[in-house]
Design a protein around this motif. Structure first.
Motif, mmCIF file in Angstrom:
data_model
loop_
_atom_site.group_PDB
_atom_site.id
_atom_site.type_symbol
_atom_site.label_atom_id
_atom_site.label_comp_id
_atom_site.label_asym_id
_atom_site.label_seq_id
_atom_site.Cartn_x
_atom_site.Cartn_y
_atom_site.Cartn_z
ATOM 1 N N GLU A 296 -7.417 -1.511 -4.814
ATOM 2 C CA GLU A 296 -6.918 -2.020 -6.134
ATOM 3 C C GLU A 296 -7.309 -3.712 -5.945
ATOM 4 N N GLU A 297 -7.241 -4.060 -5.239
ATOM 5 C CA GLU A 297 -6.421 -6.325 -5.887
ATOM 6 C C GLU A 297 -8.083 -6.686 -5.120
ATOM 7 N N ASP A 298 -9.765 -6.420 -4.978
ATOM 8 C CA ASP A 298 -10.890 -6.755 -4.669
ATOM 9 C C ASP A 298 -11.220 -5.117 -5.462
ATOM 10 N N THR A 299 -12.330 -5.086 -5.117
ATOM 11 C CA THR A 299 -13.382 -3.894 -5.956
ATOM 12 C C THR A 299 -13.239 -2.443 -6.992
ATOM 13 N N ALA A 300 -11.896 -1.888 -5.819
ATOM 14 C CA ALA A 300 -11.225 -0.926 -6.253
ATOM 15 C C ALA A 300 -12.106 0.430 -5.541
ATOM 16 N N SER A 301 -13.974 0.238 -4.478
ATOM 17 C CA SER A 301 -14.271 1.452 -4.312
ATOM 18 C C SER A 301 -14.157 1.802 -3.077
ATOM 19 N N PHE A 302 -12.590 1.375 -2.083
ATOM 20 C CA PHE A 302 -11.658 1.702 -1.499
ATOM 21 C C PHE A 302 -11.396 2.799 -1.360
ATOM 22 N N GLY A 303 -10.491 2.625 -2.749
ATOM 23 C CA GLY A 303 -9.873 3.316 -3.367
ATOM 24 C C GLY A 303 -9.671 4.145 -4.876
ATOM 25 N N SER A 304 -9.220 3.780 -6.288
ATOM 26 C CA SER A 304 -9.650 4.508 -7.036
ATOM 27 C C SER A 304 -10.762 4.334 -7.981
ATOM 28 N N GLY A 305 -12.159 3.743 -6.711
ATOM 29 C CA GLY A 305 -13.251 4.308 -7.474
ATOM 30 C C GLY A 305 -13.753 5.371 -6.247
ATOM 31 N N PHE A 306 -13.222 4.965 -5.534
ATOM 32 C CA PHE A 306 -13.954 6.240 -4.673
ATOM 33 C C PHE A 306 -12.983 7.859 -4.514
ATOM 34 N N LEU A 307 -11.978 7.538 -5.319
ATOM 35 C CA LEU A 307 -11.286 9.020 -5.625
ATOM 36 C C LEU A 307 -11.843 10.012 -6.771
ATOM 37 N N ALA A 308 -11.715 8.706 -8.000
ATOM 38 C CA ALA A 308 -12.986 9.411 -9.074
ATOM 39 C C ALA A 308 -14.050 9.855 -9.083
ATOM 40 N N GLU A 309 -14.946 9.090 -8.039
ATOM 41 C CA GLU A 309 -16.516 9.230 -7.717
ATOM 42 C C GLU A 309 -16.416 10.471 -6.761
ATOM 43 N N GLN A 310 -15.537 10.670 -5.800
ATOM 44 C CA GLN A 310 -15.513 11.460 -4.944
ATOM 45 C C GLN A 310 -14.984 13.020 -4.809
ATOM 46 N N HIS A 311 -13.569 12.490 -4.972
ATOM 47 C CA HIS A 311 -12.894 13.446 -5.430
ATOM 48 C C HIS A 311 -11.837 13.957 -6.991
ATOM 49 N N ALA A 312 -13.064 13.468 -7.859
ATOM 50 C CA ALA A 312 -12.520 13.781 -9.001
ATOM 51 C C ALA A 312 -11.856 14.548 -10.030
ATOM 52 N N ASP A 313 -11.530 16.491 -8.841
ATOM 53 C CA ASP A 313 -11.439 17.168 -8.904
ATOM 54 C C ASP A 313 -9.956 17.234 -8.777
ATOM 55 N N LEU A 314 -9.632 16.518 -7.612
ATOM 56 C CA LEU A 314 -7.936 16.036 -7.533
ATOM 57 C C LEU A 314 -7.046 15.872 -9.203
ATOM 58 N N PHE A 315 -7.950 15.809 -9.837
ATOM 59 C CA PHE A 315 -7.271 15.000 -11.348
ATOM 60 C C PHE A 315 -7.171 15.608 -12.238
ATOM 61 N N ASP A 316 -8.560 16.675 -11.724
ATOM 62 C CA ASP A 316 -8.595 18.164 -13.438
ATOM 63 C C ASP A 316 -7.239 18.298 -13.851
ATOM 64 N N GLY A 317 -8.174 18.154 -14.960
ATOM 65 C CA GLY A 317 -6.225 18.431 -16.172
ATOM 66 C C GLY A 317 -5.645 16.827 -16.548
ATOM 67 N N CYS A 318 -6.214 15.824 -15.627
ATOM 68 C CA CYS A 318 -5.525 14.916 -16.469
ATOM 69 C C CYS A 318 -5.860 13.662 -17.632
ATOM 70 N N THR A 319 -5.006 14.129 -18.189
ATOM 71 C CA THR A 319 -5.855 13.423 -19.421
ATOM 72 C C THR A 319 -5.082 11.690 -20.330
ATOM 73 N N GLN A 320 -3.850 11.807 -19.377
ATOM 74 C CA GLN A 320 -2.686 10.383 -19.451
ATOM 75 C C GLN A 320 -3.514 10.294 -17.952
ATOM 76 N N SER A 321 -2.337 9.121 -18.302
ATOM 77 C CA SER A 321 -1.691 8.249 -17.499
ATOM 78 C C SER A 321 -1.046 6.764 -17.271
ATOM 79 N N ILE A 322 0.353 6.970 -16.620
ATOM 80 C CA ILE A 322 0.934 5.498 -16.576
ATOM 81 C C ILE A 322 0.627 4.967 -15.541
ATOM 82 N N GLY A 323 0.538 3.415 -15.409
ATOM 83 C CA GLY A 323 0.006 2.223 -14.154
ATOM 84 C C GLY A 323 1.016 1.303 -14.614
ATOM 85 N N GLU A 324 0.010 0.235 -13.411
ATOM 86 C CA GLU A 324 0.923 -0.732 -13.318
ATOM 87 C C GLU A 324 0.964 -1.763 -14.838
#
Length: 474
Positions: free
Chosen positions: A177-205
């Motif tokens: 997260e402290e750089d481009t997120a390409s190894f983190g949330s970007g990777f998860l959103a692009e390659q593992h979107a199915d893990l977040f099926d049904g998520c409509t809202q989030s809370i974060g930092e």
């Protein structure tokens, strides 16, 4: 691009005072026990001791922290997944089934990496995780291993008590997260979107911490937006030559002239719905007359906003950085010998962009750089905005006020960005909500990426309790 101002958005309605102050329905009594309060301190300290420094450019190693988190989750029956785009850049995702199988899922996310820290500058070693005098010390104490620890302690308390939240909850502990997120949330959103099926809202930092303006008030900024990221590289081309010769096509001169124009530019006021709502609420808290925040005249609007910010005193710090776009030159690179005029020179600029102003921002950069300097995005992320008149915002607000009656909750837009930007691509709406009740004189925002980062133990206890009430009430 045309350099035309973006129309001012329609104001977001702010509930009337009697509606705002009416208590929300009480959440069930919470399962947070003495064990959870002990664990949140232990987890914060032990996560800090795991050095997950992210130096950028792909250099990082979050896996030991990810394994630590996964072990704590597995101990209470969850089935965490360890996911990597590159070896060592590890993310953890786990799902908690909700009591209502038809409910939309909630994503709770936090990052495991931290920025560098020089031990010589600190009073205690930044990776000691020392707990002394009621404070946990170290890099990540507020950004954001404390929040990771609060979430861990909470879900373990739920497991011990046999409690389930109403909604399914997806947990994501991310890398990079402290750089481009390409190894983190970007990777998860692009390659593992199915893990977040049904998520409509989030809370974060970053939101829901106590801000003390110094007048006895306690204000909790609740983040309902983020400025976009526009990190840019400027490149000036010129005529290379001997340093003793007059050179009207000096790339260094061209570059520094453009950098000066950018650094001195006064960006116009552009109020988003979130910022307008925040100004409205702060004016109410301080009993100040509210100017016309939808004034179509840009100069008049700027004068009105600047006057209101001046009257708000220290509380203006919460909103002043986000009434405008910004572009700050941060790096310069040119030449290789004092008597050689280089043929090119480069600079880097940190730009931050409000929702709805992206085209205006780019057009302004075209004008400020001029014909002799080109620019391009080095890293570009979208701005975000979530409604402040929503049931979700009201629930988060109620949870804070339940544990700190008499405080004030104010909508605000983060000047920087978080992993919420990547998750938004999956259709997830985000609020910055990782609560901490902080004592007077504790400069929370200075702790981010600063020296002697630390968090009070009492703030961690408060955070676990508030998160429990909020998440189970959503």
């Amino acid at each position: 691009m045309a350099d035309s101002p973006t129309p001012t958005p329609t104001p977001t309605p702010v509930p009337a005072a009697d509606e705002r102050d009416r208590p929300a329905p009480a959440a069930p009594e919470g399962p947070v026990d003495a064990t959870a309060l002990d664990e949140v301190v232990t987890f914060t300290s032990e996560l800090i001791r795991i050095d997950t420094t992210n130096r950028g450019g792909g250099e990082g190693h979050e896996r030991p922290a990810a394994e630590y988190v996964a072990e704590r989750l597995a101990e209470v029956g969850l089935d965490p997944l360890l996911l990597e785009k590159s070896q060592g850049r590890t993310n953890v995702v786990a799902r908690i089934e909700g009591a209502d199988p038809t409910a939309e899922a909630l994503l709770v996310h936090g990052h495991l990496d931290v920025v560098p820290a020089d031990p010589d500058e600190w009073r205690v070693h930044p990776f000691s995780g020392e707990v002394s005098d009621g404070v946990v010390w170290g890099r990540g104490a507020v950004d954001m291993k404390d929040a990771d620890a609060m979430v861990l302690a909470l879900v373990r308390a739920w497991a011990r008590a046999g409690v389930r939240p109403r909604r399914p909850v997806v947990l994501a502990f991310t890398a990079d997260e402290e750089d481009t997120a390409s190894f983190g949330s970007g990777f998860l959103a692009e390659q593992h979107a199915d893990l977040f099926d049904g998520c409509t809202q989030s809370i974060g930092e970053s939101g829901a911490f106590t801000f003390h303006p110094g007048d006895g008030r306690r204000i909790y900024p609740l983040a309902a937006g983020e400025r976009g990221t526009g990190w840019m590289t400027l490149t000036a081309k010129g005529r290379a030559g001997h340093g003793s010769k007059i050179n009207a096509a000096n790339a260094v001169t061209r570059l520094t002239a453009a950098v000066t124009r950018i650094g001195e530019h006064r960006w116009p006021v552009r109020l988003t719905e979130t910022v307008r709502a925040g100004l409205t609420e702060l004016a109410r808290v301080y009993g100040l007359p509210l100017p016309d925040l939808a004034d179509p005249d840009p100069e008049r609007l700027a004068d009105s906003v600047d006057r209101l910010l001046a009257l708000l005193g220290p509380a203006a710090e919460l909103l002043a950085p986000t009434v405008r776009n910004s572009a700050n030159p941060t790096m310069l690179d040119a030449g290789y010998k004092v008597n050689v005029i280089p043929g090119s020179a480069t600079a880097q600029v940190d730009g931050r962009v409000l929702p709805g102003t992206e085209r205006e921002f780019a057009a302004t950069l075209d004008r400020l750089t001029g014909p002799d300097v080109g620019w391009e995005f080095l890293h570009h992320e979208i701005p975000l905005q979530a409604p402040v008149d929503s049931p979700t915002y009201a629930t988060l607000r109620e949870a804070l006020l339940h544990f700190d009656p008499g405080a004030h909750v104010v909508p605000y837009c983060m000047s920087g960005g978080t992993d919420a930007k990547q998750f938004s691509r999956l259709g997830v709406e985000n609020y910055g909500f990782m609560p901490l009740k902080l004592p007077e004189g504790f400069d929370y925002q200075a702790m981010f990426h600063g020296v002697d980062e630390r968090v009070p133990v009492s703030a961690l206890h408060f955070g676990v309790r508030v998160l429990d009430r909020a998440i189970r009430s959503l």
